[in-house]
Design a protein around this motif. Structure first.
Motif, PDB file in Angstrom:
ATOM      1  N   GLY A   1      -5.552   8.776   8.317  1.00  0.00           N
ATOM      2  CA  GLY A   1      -4.555   8.151   7.455  1.00  0.00           C
ATOM      3  C   GLY A   1      -3.310   9.008   7.356  1.00  0.00           C
ATOM      4  O   GLY A   1      -3.377  10.243   7.470  1.00  0.00           O
ATOM      5  N   VAL A   2      -2.169   8.350   7.153  1.00  0.00           N
ATOM      6  CA  VAL A   2      -0.902   9.062   6.978  1.00  0.00           C
ATOM      7  C   VAL A   2      -0.211   8.564   5.715  1.00  0.00           C
ATOM      8  O   VAL A   2      -0.396   7.419   5.299  1.00  0.00           O
ATOM      9  N   ASP A   3       0.594   9.426   5.115  1.00  0.00           N
ATOM     10  CA  ASP A   3       1.441   9.012   4.008  1.00  0.00           C
ATOM     11  C   ASP A   3       2.416   7.951   4.494  1.00  0.00           C
ATOM     12  O   ASP A   3       2.728   7.866   5.689  1.00  0.00           O
ATOM     13  N   ASP A   4       2.938   7.158   3.567  1.00  0.00           N
ATOM     14  CA  ASP A   4       3.937   6.166   3.949  1.00  0.00           C
ATOM     15  C   ASP A   4       5.184   6.855   4.497  1.00  0.00           C
ATOM     16  O   ASP A   4       5.521   7.981   4.116  1.00  0.00           O
ATOM     17  N   VAL A   5       5.891   6.153   5.382  1.00  0.00           N
ATOM     18  CA  VAL A   5       7.073   6.733   6.021  1.00  0.00           C
ATOM     19  C   VAL A   5       8.159   7.091   5.008  1.00  0.00           C
ATOM     20  O   VAL A   5       8.987   7.973   5.257  1.00  0.00           O
ATOM     21  N   THR A   6       8.194   6.421   3.849  1.00  0.00           N
ATOM     22  CA  THR A   6       9.205   6.744   2.841  1.00  0.00           C
ATOM     23  C   THR A   6       8.949   8.089   2.183  1.00  0.00           C
ATOM     24  O   THR A   6       9.837   8.640   1.534  1.00  0.00           O
TER      25      THR A   6
END
Length: 406
Positions: free
Chosen positions: A283-288
């Motif tokens: 999982g990755v953090d949101d691009v914002t």
């Protein structure tokens, strides 16, 4: 002969001028859009040949004028610094209502008037009044239906997804996806509990939430989010942040989900093993997050996959579909996303496609990567869903090595 460098300079200057005009237009868009949304249907439904009695015309015009003034004020009080839920409900409802009325005034009202004129129905006043009542009737039905669709427990969407690199031991793995629950001004604690009850009937191995849990801080929306703690999975419950978390103390939401028993996959992964085969769940953090200024937050796929065996298939959680470009470049097998809401209220679908590579459903990107984009479990802002039903998604992962069904 004009020097080439002079020509390029002139072209660059012209392009810069166009960009400057576009930026100026975008700055004024929040002022222009409400005016168009309220004045266009007002003009088409009240002032283009209907010749309503004067009290009707004045009353109708006054209602549109009040909406034009009241909607932005309510939105500012509801979603601005004051965060007043009652104002947010009023502003969001007005926004959804006028968007629908604006849309159908144009896509139904104008063609219908031309058609009635073409076949010679009545006089100009009769045709104008028929159009007005048709548009009002269509908008009322769509808003009533859209409200019911937004507030209902989503239907379960079942999908088999074959991953070429998935081992036979993982064939049939049941992955449930919920996303964009958007707990907010309208108290949906009971709805949240019913959603979680539905998820638990699906007997999931892995349950995923791909962000936009709520609008507001974790402390403020805790009661609505609390039922997420009852969700059951045989292997894991995993979560990644969405863009709305970064509007309201993202770390608070990460901490609350951890407290509720969900594993936040913040640029990291876990291994899911069964029958001698392994799946990387990353999982990755949101691009914002990259521009949020919040220390330690940002979308880093390399970090999420660090240490994972490159021969293992990868299931990636990323809130926005447009992250799939990075996922495909790194050979991710399946990305799960939300964010789009499937457009939520038609024809907003077309605007979403300008920003995102997919609106809803399963799509292929590159040679290996599949993307599943959910239409979302809840709704944002206006409490309506028109031609964009919400969903709880059950994806059954399939291996090409599984034995044939007898």
């Amino acid at each position: 002969m004009t020097d080439t460098s002079e020509t390029r300079s002139a072209d660059s200057a012209a392009h810069a001028t166009q960009q400057s005009r576009l930026h100026r237009l975008m700055r004024y868009l929040p002022l222009i859009a409400p005016v168009l949304l309220w004045t266009v249907p007002c003009w088409l439904l009240l002032h283009t040949g209907q010749h309503w009695p004067l009290p009707v015309t004045l009353a109708g015009t006054a209602l549109f004028a009040l909406g034009l003034i009241g909607m932005p004020l309510a939105m500012v009080r509801g979603h601005g610094r004051r965060q007043q839920d009652w104002a947010a409900i009023v502003g969001d409802t007005l926004l959804g209502t006028i968007w629908t009325l604006f849309t159908w005034s144009v896509v139904l009202g104008v063609p219908l008037r031309l058609a009635l004129t073409g076949v010679g129905v009545g006089d100009a006043q009769d045709r104008a009044r028929i159009v007005t009542w048709a548009v009002l009737g269509a908008a009322t039905m769509l808003l009533t239906w859209g409200y019911a669709e937004a507030r209902r427990v989503p239907r379960v969407r079942l999908l088999d997804v074959q991953l070429p690199r998935l081992g036979a031991g993982l064939d049939g793995l049941r992955v449930v996806l919920i996303t964009d629950t958007h707990y907010g001004p309208l108290d949906r604690a009971r709805w949240s509990a019913r959603v979680c009850e539905t998820v638990n009937t699906l007997k999931a191995d892995l349950v995923c939430h791909t962000g936009d849990i709520a609008d507001g801080t974790a402390e403020r929306r805790r009661a609505q989010a609390a039922p997420l703690g009852t969700v059951q999975a045989t292997r894991a419950r995993v979560y990644v942040t969405g863009n709305h978390e970064y509007y309201s103390e993202a770390q608070g939401w990460v901490d609350l989900m951890d407290e509720l028993g969900w594993e936040p996959l913040r640029n990291r992964h876990l291994l899911l093993e069964r029958g001698g085969d392994t799946l990387v769940v990353a999982g990755v953090d949101d691009v914002t997050a990259e521009s949020s200024g919040l220390a330690g937050h940002g979308a880093h796929l390399a970090g999420a996959l660090h240490g994972a065996d490159p021969d293992y298939p990868v299931l990636l959680l990323a809130h926005q579909p447009k992250f799939v470009d990075r996922a495909a470049a790194d050979g991710v097998d399946l990305q799960l996303s939300g964010h789009t809401h499937g457009g939520q209220i038609w024809p907003f679908h077309h605007l979403v496609r300008i920003d995102q590579p997919a609106l809803a459903g399963l799509s292929r990107h590159g040679t290996r990567t599949l993307l599943y984009t959910s239409r979302g479990t809840g709704f944002w802002g206006p409490p309506f869903r028109v031609f964009a039903p919400s969903e709880i998604t059950l994806l059954v992962l399939r291996s090409p090595q599984r034995p044939p069904t007898p």
